[in-house]
Design a protein around this motif. Structure first.
Motif, PDB file in Angstrom:
ATOM      1  N   TYR A  52     -57.890  10.635 -16.302  1.00 33.52           N
ATOM      2  CA  TYR A  52     -58.457  11.695 -16.486  1.00 33.52           C
ATOM      3  C   TYR A  52     -58.363  12.289 -17.822  1.00 33.52           C
ATOM      4  O   TYR A  52     -58.043  13.509 -18.348  1.00 33.52           O
ATOM      5  CB  TYR A  52     -57.617  12.774 -15.951  1.00 33.52           C
ATOM      6  N   ASN A  53     -58.859  11.568 -18.853  1.00 30.69           N
ATOM      7  CA  ASN A  53     -59.053  11.441 -20.537  1.00 30.69           C
ATOM      8  C   ASN A  53     -57.673  12.102 -20.901  1.00 30.69           C
ATOM      9  O   ASN A  53     -57.565  12.824 -21.900  1.00 30.69           O
ATOM     10  CB  ASN A  53     -60.135  12.596 -20.640  1.00 30.69           C
ATOM     11  N   GLY A  54     -56.527  11.417 -20.422  1.00 30.98           N
ATOM     12  CA  GLY A  54     -55.343  11.753 -20.963  1.00 30.98           C
ATOM     13  C   GLY A  54     -54.572  12.964 -20.626  1.00 30.98           C
ATOM     14  O   GLY A  54     -53.590  13.563 -20.995  1.00 30.98           O
ATOM     15  N   LYS A  55     -54.995  13.494 -19.558  1.00 26.70           N
ATOM     16  CA  LYS A  55     -54.836  14.955 -18.943  1.00 26.70           C
ATOM     17  C   LYS A  55     -52.965  15.076 -18.840  1.00 26.70           C
ATOM     18  O   LYS A  55     -52.440  15.903 -18.788  1.00 26.70           O
ATOM     19  CB  LYS A  55     -55.354  15.437 -17.599  1.00 26.70           C
ATOM     20  N   PHE A  56     -52.552  13.720 -18.335  1.00 26.34           N
ATOM     21  CA  PHE A  56     -51.328  13.781 -17.747  1.00 26.34           C
ATOM     22  C   PHE A  56     -50.553  12.825 -18.880  1.00 26.34           C
ATOM     23  O   PHE A  56     -49.117  12.632 -18.481  1.00 26.34           O
ATOM     24  CB  PHE A  56     -51.086  13.263 -16.562  1.00 26.34           C
ATOM     25  N   HIS A  57     -50.753  12.607 -19.907  1.00 24.24           N
ATOM     26  CA  HIS A  57     -50.364  11.711 -21.015  1.00 24.24           C
ATOM     27  C   HIS A  57     -49.223  12.302 -21.520  1.00 24.24           C
ATOM     28  O   HIS A  57     -47.942  11.712 -21.710  1.00 24.24           O
ATOM     29  CB  HIS A  57     -51.219  11.337 -21.849  1.00 24.24           C
ATOM     30  N   ASP A  58     -49.129  13.624 -21.940  1.00 26.99           N
ATOM     31  CA  ASP A  58     -48.002  14.499 -22.398  1.00 26.99           C
ATOM     32  C   ASP A  58     -47.032  15.190 -21.457  1.00 26.99           C
ATOM     33  O   ASP A  58     -46.450  15.934 -22.169  1.00 26.99           O
ATOM     34  CB  ASP A  58     -48.636  15.396 -23.466  1.00 26.99           C
ATOM     35  N   ILE A  59     -47.163  14.885 -20.366  1.00 29.38           N
ATOM     36  CA  ILE A  59     -46.290  15.699 -19.330  1.00 29.38           C
ATOM     37  C   ILE A  59     -45.105  14.730 -19.176  1.00 29.38           C
ATOM     38  O   ILE A  59     -45.208  13.598 -19.510  1.00 29.38           O
ATOM     39  CB  ILE A  59     -46.765  15.894 -18.038  1.00 29.38           C
TER      40      ILE A  59
END
Length: 374
Positions: free
Chosen positions: A186-193
């Motif tokens: 998802y284009n990095g949507k959950f990368h920084d969670i």
């Protein structure tokens, strides 16, 4: 009142699910267990101040496993059990403040451990240091594919955001890091969670737990506050399941008044059985009226959930009481005195299930389930 020995262990492991003098046969037929702590062997791994490791980040020798050894993964290779445990040095004070590395121990009986003395996964001068330094590599889960590739899903901790990372190996000693598992979805949507605790789907085949697929894709459960899921085509890049609004789809959540009232944190690799998919998990109990007064406030106890084999996102059943609770002194003393049996490693070895768990964030122990004895 003090209780000891096999009877108490059995009560903790099985009959506790159905209080009092009721038979452990009340244990649901889909659940795995009862797990029994072998007498007089735990903890099987404890801190060791005599081993040293040359840290490539600080360029000096460290007593890398001197403070705590806990939260282990496990795998079988060449007819031996290997335990990969989280080890902390003395670089800080308090939970999450030190640096963690993954150590390795081997056993020919699943209980007596011989440690290698060196970590096998650790922060290094590599392309993952922004995610792993200075906190390190934490809380691994390990499973193996049909072709003998071992997958480790672990927490990369830079003391800012915990992220699930993947590493692969053929020998359990040399690991290739692949980085955060959600960085591309998802284009990095959950990368920084904040993401932790990944339990990849396995099944028992030819006497060994092997990574399985669902509809042509790998499947895993993950999460600390809730149980989520994700799929993958290559085991290292994962796509989380989302709901109609694009938010993470919650498959299971904490329950007010139960032992898992605060957290439902995924444990060792999930197992596809004839009854469905069994997920062993770690439930944290809230204090006060929202928790279960039968268990210590803030303690971690072990639970089980059953998901549908036809639809792994569908929760079918769930134990209302834990199948393991902190009972031994070393499970209730250490850097987490509220008590912890934190399950992460599960193997099928010589006809038995060996469950490896962290004790009060300080030591490693084992419990054993023999299917033929149930």
């Amino acid at each position: 009142m003090q209780k000891s020995g096999l009877l108490f262990t059995m009560l903790l492991s099985g009959a506790l699910y159905s209080y009092g003098q009721q038979s452990i046969n009340k244990y649901p037929d889909w659940a795995i267990g009862p797990f029994v702590r072998p007498t007089g062997v735990n903890p099987i791994i404890s801190p060791d101040s005599t081993t040293h490791f040359y840290d490539p980040m600080q360029k000096k020798l460290l007593d890398w496993e001197s403070n705590d050894t806990f939260n282990p993964a496990a795998a079988v290779k060449d007819n031996k059990v290997y335990v990969m445990y989280r080890a902390e040095d003395k670089s800080g004070v308090g939970i999450g403040a030190r640096t963690s590395r993954i150590g390795l121990a081997e056993s020919s009986n699943g209980i007596t451990m011989r440690r290698t003395g060196k970590p096998v996964l650790f922060p290094d001068m590599d392309d993952q240091q922004e995610f792993e330094w200075t906190g390190g590599c934490e809380d691994p889960r390990v499973a193996v594919t049909e072709d003998g590739t071992y997958l480790m899903l672990y927490t990369q901790w830079n003391k800012k955001v915990p992220r699930l990372g993947a590493a692969t190996s053929k020998d359990l000693v040399h690991w290739k890091k692949h980085g955060p598992i959600f960085q591309d979805a998802y284009n990095g949507k959950f990368h920084d969670i904040a993401s932790k605790s990944a339990s990849v789907l396995t099944t028992l085949k030819n006497g060994e737990l092997r990574i399985a697929k669902y509809k042509g894709k790998y499947w895993m459960y993950w999460g600390e506050n809730h149980v989520y899921a994700a799929t993958s085509e290559n085991l290292v890049d994962w796509t989380p399941l989302v709901d109609a609004n694009g938010a993470l789809k919650e498959l299971a959540s904490p329950r007010k008044g139960y032992f898992d009232s605060h957290l439902t944190e995924c444990g060792p690799p999930a197992i596809l059985t004839s009854k469905g998919i069994v997920l062993l998990y770690n439930g944290k109990n809230r204090s006060g009226a929202d928790g279960d007064i039968n268990y210590t406030a803030n303690s971690y106890c072990a639970g089980q959930m059953l998901f549908s084999a036809a639809d792994p996102s569908k929760l079918i059943s769930r134990l209302n009481k834990p199948f393991m609770v902190p009972a031994e002194s070393f499970e209730k003393s250490g850097q987490y005195p509220a008590g912890t049996v934190f399950i992460e490693g599960l193997v099928y070895y010589k006809g038995k299930y060996f469950l490896y768990y962290g004790c009060a964030d300080s030591r490693v122990a084992v419990a054993v389930y023999t299917p033929s004895a149930n």
